[in-house]
Scaffold this motif. Structure first.
Motif, mmCIF file in Angstrom:
data_model
loop_
_atom_site.group_PDB
_atom_site.id
_atom_site.type_symbol
_atom_site.label_atom_id
_atom_site.label_comp_id
_atom_site.label_asym_id
_atom_site.label_seq_id
_atom_site.Cartn_x
_atom_site.Cartn_y
_atom_site.Cartn_z
ATOM 1 N N THR A 53 0.832 -1.200 0.000
ATOM 2 C CA THR A 53 0.000 0.000 0.000
ATOM 3 C C THR A 53 0.864 1.247 0.000
ATOM 4 N N LEU A 54 1.924 1.239 0.781
ATOM 5 C CA LEU A 54 2.844 2.370 0.830
ATOM 6 C C LEU A 54 3.464 2.631 -0.536
ATOM 7 N N LEU A 55 3.868 1.574 -1.234
ATOM 8 C CA LEU A 55 4.452 1.750 -2.563
ATOM 9 C C LEU A 55 3.445 2.322 -3.551
ATOM 10 N N PHE A 56 2.199 1.843 -3.498
ATOM 11 C CA PHE A 56 1.170 2.365 -4.399
ATOM 12 C C PHE A 56 0.839 3.821 -4.091
ATOM 13 N N VAL A 57 0.765 4.169 -2.814
ATOM 14 C CA VAL A 57 0.494 5.559 -2.431
ATOM 15 C C VAL A 57 1.639 6.461 -2.894
ATOM 16 N N ALA A 58 2.872 6.036 -2.659
ATOM 17 C CA ALA A 58 4.028 6.839 -3.064
ATOM 18 C C ALA A 58 4.068 7.009 -4.579
ATOM 19 N N PHE A 59 3.833 5.935 -5.305
ATOM 20 C CA PHE A 59 3.838 6.026 -6.762
ATOM 21 C C PHE A 59 2.713 6.928 -7.262
ATOM 22 N N ASP A 70 5.017 18.026 -15.670
ATOM 23 C CA ASP A 70 5.496 17.523 -16.965
ATOM 24 C C ASP A 70 6.911 16.970 -16.833
ATOM 25 N N SER A 71 7.138 16.152 -15.838
ATOM 26 C CA SER A 71 8.493 15.684 -15.551
ATOM 27 C C SER A 71 8.731 14.220 -15.912
ATOM 28 N N LEU A 72 7.825 13.617 -16.653
ATOM 29 C CA LEU A 72 8.045 12.296 -17.248
ATOM 30 C C LEU A 72 8.438 11.197 -16.265
ATOM 31 N N GLY A 73 7.836 11.162 -15.094
ATOM 32 C CA GLY A 73 8.045 10.069 -14.159
ATOM 33 C C GLY A 73 9.166 10.246 -13.160
ATOM 34 N N MET A 74 9.813 11.398 -13.151
ATOM 35 C CA MET A 74 10.924 11.594 -12.209
ATOM 36 C C MET A 74 10.429 11.621 -10.768
ATOM 37 N N HIS A 75 9.322 12.288 -10.525
ATOM 38 C CA HIS A 75 8.761 12.327 -9.174
ATOM 39 C C HIS A 75 8.227 10.952 -8.776
ATOM 40 N N ALA A 76 7.581 10.270 -9.706
ATOM 41 C CA ALA A 76 7.030 8.943 -9.399
ATOM 42 C C ALA A 76 8.145 7.961 -9.038
ATOM 43 N N ALA A 77 9.231 7.986 -9.784
ATOM 44 C CA ALA A 77 10.346 7.079 -9.498
ATOM 45 C C ALA A 77 10.985 7.403 -8.150
ATOM 46 N N SER A 78 11.200 8.688 -7.897
ATOM 47 C CA SER A 78 11.847 9.088 -6.644
ATOM 48 C C SER A 78 10.945 8.827 -5.442
ATOM 49 N N ALA A 79 9.657 9.115 -5.573
ATOM 50 C CA ALA A 79 8.729 8.871 -4.466
ATOM 51 C C ALA A 79 8.561 7.380 -4.207
ATOM 52 N N THR A 80 8.571 6.569 -5.254
ATOM 53 C CA THR A 80 8.481 5.119 -5.067
ATOM 54 C C THR A 80 9.718 4.590 -4.359
ATOM 55 N N LEU A 81 10.875 5.148 -4.667
ATOM 56 C CA LEU A 81 12.092 4.757 -3.947
ATOM 57 C C LEU A 81 11.971 5.085 -2.461
ATOM 58 N N GLY A 83 9.167 5.294 -0.789
ATOM 59 C CA GLY A 83 8.213 4.325 -0.258
ATOM 60 C C GLY A 83 8.853 2.963 -0.021
ATOM 61 N N PHE A 84 9.806 2.604 -0.862
ATOM 62 C CA PHE A 84 10.502 1.331 -0.704
ATOM 63 C C PHE A 84 11.491 1.359 0.456
ATOM 64 N N LEU A 85 12.208 2.465 0.608
ATOM 65 C CA LEU A 85 13.250 2.563 1.639
ATOM 66 C C LEU A 85 12.718 2.920 3.019
ATOM 67 N N ARG A 86 11.530 3.502 3.095
ATOM 68 C CA ARG A 86 10.986 3.965 4.380
ATOM 69 C C ARG A 86 10.891 2.860 5.435
ATOM 70 N N PRO A 87 10.317 1.682 5.134
ATOM 71 C CA PRO A 87 10.262 0.635 6.175
ATOM 72 C C PRO A 87 11.646 0.141 6.605
ATOM 73 N N VAL A 88 12.571 0.098 5.667
ATOM 74 C CA VAL A 88 13.936 -0.334 5.998
ATOM 75 C C VAL A 88 14.586 0.688 6.933
ATOM 76 N N TRP A 89 14.419 1.976 6.624
ATOM 77 C CA TRP A 89 15.010 3.021 7.450
ATOM 78 C C TRP A 89 14.344 3.083 8.820
ATOM 79 N N LEU A 90 13.025 2.890 8.877
ATOM 80 C CA LEU A 90 12.340 2.862 10.169
ATOM 81 C C LEU A 90 12.850 1.723 11.042
ATOM 82 N N LYS A 91 13.113 0.589 10.420
ATOM 83 C CA LYS A 91 13.649 -0.547 11.172
ATOM 84 C C LYS A 91 15.077 -0.260 11.635
#
Length: 173
Positions: A53-59, A70-81, A83-91
């Motif tokens: 859910t976190l990954l889908f929300v971030a994306f 008009d940034s062709l996915g740059m924000h989506a890629a960075s926000a998804t990253l 979302g992916f790293l957040r649980p690891v960093w919290l741990k």
């Protein structure tokens, strides 16, 4: 996530996204620092949120910003990253007893020093990926690092300011 917190999240999301698109889109401090206030939505989600859910929300949030920028996915890629790293960093920065599942990682719940150690590295990684994609091969390493550092600092200051001014303080017993 109950219905009240979902409605609050959606309302807060609309306001933060509007501020991002209408005010921060054309604001670059000294031509270097950009503010990414919408990341506050990803950073302040509950600790117990499902990773998928976190990954889908971030994306989704990144994709909406990409549509307006008009940034062709740059924000989506960075926000998804993020979302992916957040649980690891919290741990990685977890206190000895662990976290309460109902806690939101914000200043009111966890304190300012913990919040800085939690959010600044994630904001820096977001900015680093965003500016690496943006200046691929043209900006040089120093330009990317410079913009990343100052954008992370500016975004951090914006996030702290918004939380201190607008988020409701929790009552402690």
């Amino acid at each position: 996530m109950n219905i009240r917190s979902l409605i609050t999240f959606i309302f807060t999301g609309i306001i933060l996204m509007a501020v991002q698109v209408l005010l921060l889109k054309n604001l670059a401090l000294f031509g270097v620092a950009m503010g990414f206030l919408y990341l506050l939505l990803i950073l302040d989600l509950s600790i117990s949120i499902n990773k998928t859910t976190l990954l889908f929300v971030a994306f989704g949030l990144g994709l909406v910003i990409d549509i307006f920028y008009d940034s062709l996915g740059m924000h989506a890629a960075s926000a998804t990253l993020i979302g992916f790293l957040r649980p690891v960093w919290l741990k990685a920065i977890s206190p000895t007893g662990g976290y309460d599942d109902t806690v939101h990682p914000d200043i009111q719940e966890m304190g300012i020093s913990w919040y800085l150690s939690y959010s600044f590295p994630l904001l820096f990684i977001y900015s680093l990926l965003f500016f690496t994609i943006d200046q691929w091969g043209t900006g040089g390493l120093f330009g990317v690092l410079n913009k990343s550092l100052f954008s992370a600092i500016f975004s951090m200051l914006l996030a702290i300011l918004v939380q201190l001014l607008f988020f409701k303080r929790k009552r402690r017993i």
